[in-house]
Structures are given as C-alpha cells and as structure tokens.
Design a protein around this motif. Structure first.
Motif, PDB file in Angstrom:
ATOM      1  N   UNK A  24      30.091  48.590  19.227  1.00 24.40           N
ATOM      2  CA  UNK A  24      28.753  48.854  18.684  1.00 24.40           C
ATOM      3  C   UNK A  24      28.839  49.238  17.206  1.00 24.40           C
ATOM      4  N   UNK A  25      29.850  50.024  16.839  1.00 27.94           N
ATOM      5  CA  UNK A  25      30.027  50.386  15.433  1.00 27.94           C
ATOM      6  C   UNK A  25      30.314  49.154  14.593  1.00 27.94           C
ATOM      7  N   UNK A  26      31.109  48.244  15.129  1.00 23.01           N
ATOM      8  CA  UNK A  26      31.426  47.013  14.405  1.00 23.01           C
ATOM      9  C   UNK A  26      30.162  46.194  14.156  1.00 23.01           C
ATOM     10  N   UNK A  27      29.315  46.105  15.161  1.00 21.61           N
ATOM     11  CA  UNK A  27      28.060  45.364  15.001  1.00 21.61           C
ATOM     12  C   UNK A  27      27.183  46.025  13.937  1.00 21.61           C
ATOM     13  N   UNK A  28      27.094  47.336  13.996  1.00 26.05           N
ATOM     14  CA  UNK A  28      26.238  48.048  13.036  1.00 26.05           C
ATOM     15  C   UNK A  28      26.774  47.961  11.612  1.00 26.05           C
ATOM     16  N   UNK A  29      28.102  47.755  11.472  1.00 27.47           N
ATOM     17  CA  UNK A  29      28.705  47.647  10.146  1.00 27.47           C
ATOM     18  C   UNK A  29      28.820  46.199   9.681  1.00 27.47           C
ATOM     19  N   UNK A  30      28.237  45.284  10.420  1.00 23.97           N
ATOM     20  CA  UNK A  30      28.172  43.904   9.969  1.00 23.97           C
ATOM     21  C   UNK A  30      29.412  43.075  10.203  1.00 23.97           C
ATOM     22  N   UNK A  31      30.256  43.475  11.144  1.00 28.99           N
ATOM     23  CA  UNK A  31      31.449  42.691  11.441  1.00 28.99           C
ATOM     24  C   UNK A  31      31.115  41.517  12.359  1.00 28.99           C
ATOM     25  N   UNK A  32      31.842  40.430  12.183  1.00 32.90           N
ATOM     26  CA  UNK A  32      31.730  39.290  13.088  1.00 32.90           C
ATOM     27  C   UNK A  32      32.832  39.291  14.150  1.00 32.90           C
ATOM     28  N   UNK A  33      33.938  40.001  13.857  1.00 30.49           N
ATOM     29  CA  UNK A  33      35.082  40.056  14.771  1.00 30.49           C
ATOM     30  C   UNK A  33      35.585  41.488  14.836  1.00 30.49           C
ATOM     31  N   UNK A  34      35.799  41.985  16.052  1.00 22.25           N
ATOM     32  CA  UNK A  34      36.380  43.312  16.234  1.00 22.25           C
ATOM     33  C   UNK A  34      37.551  43.219  17.213  1.00 22.25           C
ATOM     34  N   UNK A  35      38.691  43.720  16.790  1.00 23.33           N
ATOM     35  CA  UNK A  35      39.870  43.753  17.650  1.00 23.33           C
ATOM     36  C   UNK A  35      40.068  45.147  18.219  1.00 23.33           C
ATOM     37  N   UNK A  36      40.343  45.215  19.508  1.00 24.10           N
ATOM     38  CA  UNK A  36      40.651  46.481  20.180  1.00 24.10           C
ATOM     39  C   UNK A  36      42.159  46.526  20.375  1.00 24.10           C
ATOM     40  N   UNK A  37      42.799  47.582  19.897  1.00 25.06           N
ATOM     41  CA  UNK A  37      44.272  47.574  19.848  1.00 25.06           C
ATOM     42  C   UNK A  37      44.835  48.970  20.065  1.00 25.06           C
ATOM     43  N   UNK A  38      44.537  49.553  21.214  1.00 24.33           N
ATOM     44  CA  UNK A  38      45.020  50.910  21.439  1.00 24.33           C
ATOM     45  C   UNK A  38      46.538  50.934  21.605  1.00 24.33           C
ATOM     46  N   UNK A  39      47.110  52.138  21.501  1.00 24.32           N
ATOM     47  CA  UNK A  39      48.557  52.307  21.565  1.00 24.32           C
ATOM     48  C   UNK A  39      49.114  51.911  22.922  1.00 24.32           C
TER      49      UNK A  39
END
Length: 268
Positions: A24-39
C-alpha cells in the motif's frame, strides 16, 4: 518507472508493518513495482528461530512465500508485486540455502553479507583498538565473502556491498585492491548491485555503496538496481529520484529489476 526491491516486514523481528502495508505504501508513493524481500531464516541451524530479533523462523518461511504470492495476485491490477528474499551468505552452508530456495518461485534473491569473520558487520566494537594491518585484513575478508557470493550462482542482486562502513565510516578509506577485484568478479558474473538508501540510518550516512564504488562498478560493467531496505512502510521508495539522478551523473544509462529471475531493463 519507479521500483523498490528491498523491503522487510514484521516477520524478521526488527521491522514494522505487514507485507500489505508495504504494498500500500508503494502504491501511495507512485511505484509500479514493489519487491518483498525479508531476511532469510538461518536454514543451517537446528533451532527453528535461534535469533527472533534478526530473522523469521524456518517454519514460517513457507507462510511468507504464500502470503507474498497471494498478495501478488490480489494487487496485480494496481501494482506488480515481486517475490524476493534477502539471503545471508555463508559459504559453508550455501548448498542448504540453495536447496531451500529452489522450492519456491522467487523473482529474485538478494545476497547480503551480514557476518564477516564470525562477527556482525554492524558490530560497533569490532574496530576498537585494531591496528591498520588487521583493518586491511578484515576488509579483505569481507570482500572475499562478497566475491564468493557473486560466484555462487545463487543471487541476482548483491545487497549493500559496502555496509561494513555503517558504524565505522573510516572503513571506506582502508586501502586494498579487494574492492576492485570484487567489482570485476561481479561484472564477470553478470550480477546487479543495489543502491541501498538505508545507509542514511547509520553513522556513515548516505547510501550503500559510495559514489566512488559506483563509478568503478560502471567501469567493470556492473548493473545497478534500487532498494530502500525499508523496515518501516514510510521509507518505501526513499530517495529513488535522487539515486536515479546520481546514477545518470556517474554515467549509467539504465538500471534493472528482476521478474522470474530475468533482468528487466529500465532506462534512466
């Protein structure tokens, strides 16, 4: 096009928010791609979660992957969600990690060295009283591990490749040819390095890696990508535009992200 490949969430024990919060933060910040990469968990340890404040339990890893894949489908019409993981690199356990990752459809894996010579790279006390010759040796051990991680074939991206300066800014000035040799190998292995904006949260300030390393990376043909290394949703995409401008000034023409472990080129 705006993207961020390095984000964490509550499972690792030292980040805030859910995976959904970061999307949701990525969408609000105008990103088209968000990668999830936890440890990544410590897969080679007998205990399920030996260090709860550092990374998730091994038994929770499948749940992590399943949640990302579920959200990838749910958000497909709003943003592209990529399945990643930030993996520790321990040469003696590389096969254990490789077997685990081969079970899942990762878009990319970030290889990061967090321990060098058996000590956390962020340990503020490791440099106290150390003589110059030993400082050189420690820097060379660190870059040897990064070099081995590039040669392992496990990773599409190498994370924060000068993060050892985090709480010891003088690390950058320790003289050795190891950095150039490592960049040469990374270029030969055709692996990307991230520009990680979380260095601003440490004593060193700024980004990982430093501008001079980025200039040398360009010389050795190393591709670049972007990662905020956000541990709170508000940092998603942090300083993306500033990094893009600096890369262009250095001479980069493009940077990359990864989908199904295939490089996707984004012009700068």
């Amino acid at each position: 096009m705006k993207f961020d490949l390095h984000t964490h969430h509550f499972r690792c024990g030292h980040a805030d928010g859910t995976i959904r919060d970061y999307i949701e933060a990525a969408i609000s910040h105008g990103l088209q791609v968000i990668g999830i990469s936890d440890h990544s968990p410590y897969f080679a340890e007998e205990e399920d979660q030996p260090w709860p404040g550092i990374t998730m339990a091994t038994s929770d890893f499948g749940n992590y992957v399943a949640e990302v894949l579920k959200l990838k489908e749910e958000y497909k019409d709003r943003i592209e969600v990529l399945l990643g993981v930030e993996s520790d690199f321990f040469p003696e356990h590389a096969d254990v990690y490789r077997r685990m990752y081969d079970q899942y459809p990762f878009d990319y894996i970030i290889g990061s060295v967090h321990k060098s010579d058996g000590i956390s790279i962020f340990n503020k006390n490791r440099w106290k009283g150390m003589k110059d010759g030993e400082k050189v040796r420690q820097k060379e051990i660190y870059y040897d591990l990064i070099r081995q991680s590039a040669q392992s074939g496990m990773f599409q991206i190498l994370g924060h490749i000068d993060a050892m300066k985090g709480y010891f800014p003088a690390f950058s000035e320790i003289p050795t040819e190891a950095v150039d040799e490592t960049l040469r190998v990374i270029g030969q292995c055709d692996i990307a390095i991230e520009i990680n904006t979380s260095g601003k949260m440490k004593d060193c300030g700024g980004w990982y890696p430093s501008d001079d390393i980025l200039e040398r990376a360009l010389h050795y043909g190393v591709a670049a990508t972007f990662g905020s290394d956000s541990h709170v949703p508000s940092r998603v995409g942090d300083e993306f535009e500033e990094v893009a401008r600096r890369l262009k000034e250095i001479g980069f023409k493009e940077w990359v992200f990864f989908r199904q472990k295939q490089r996707c080129i984004v012009p700068l």
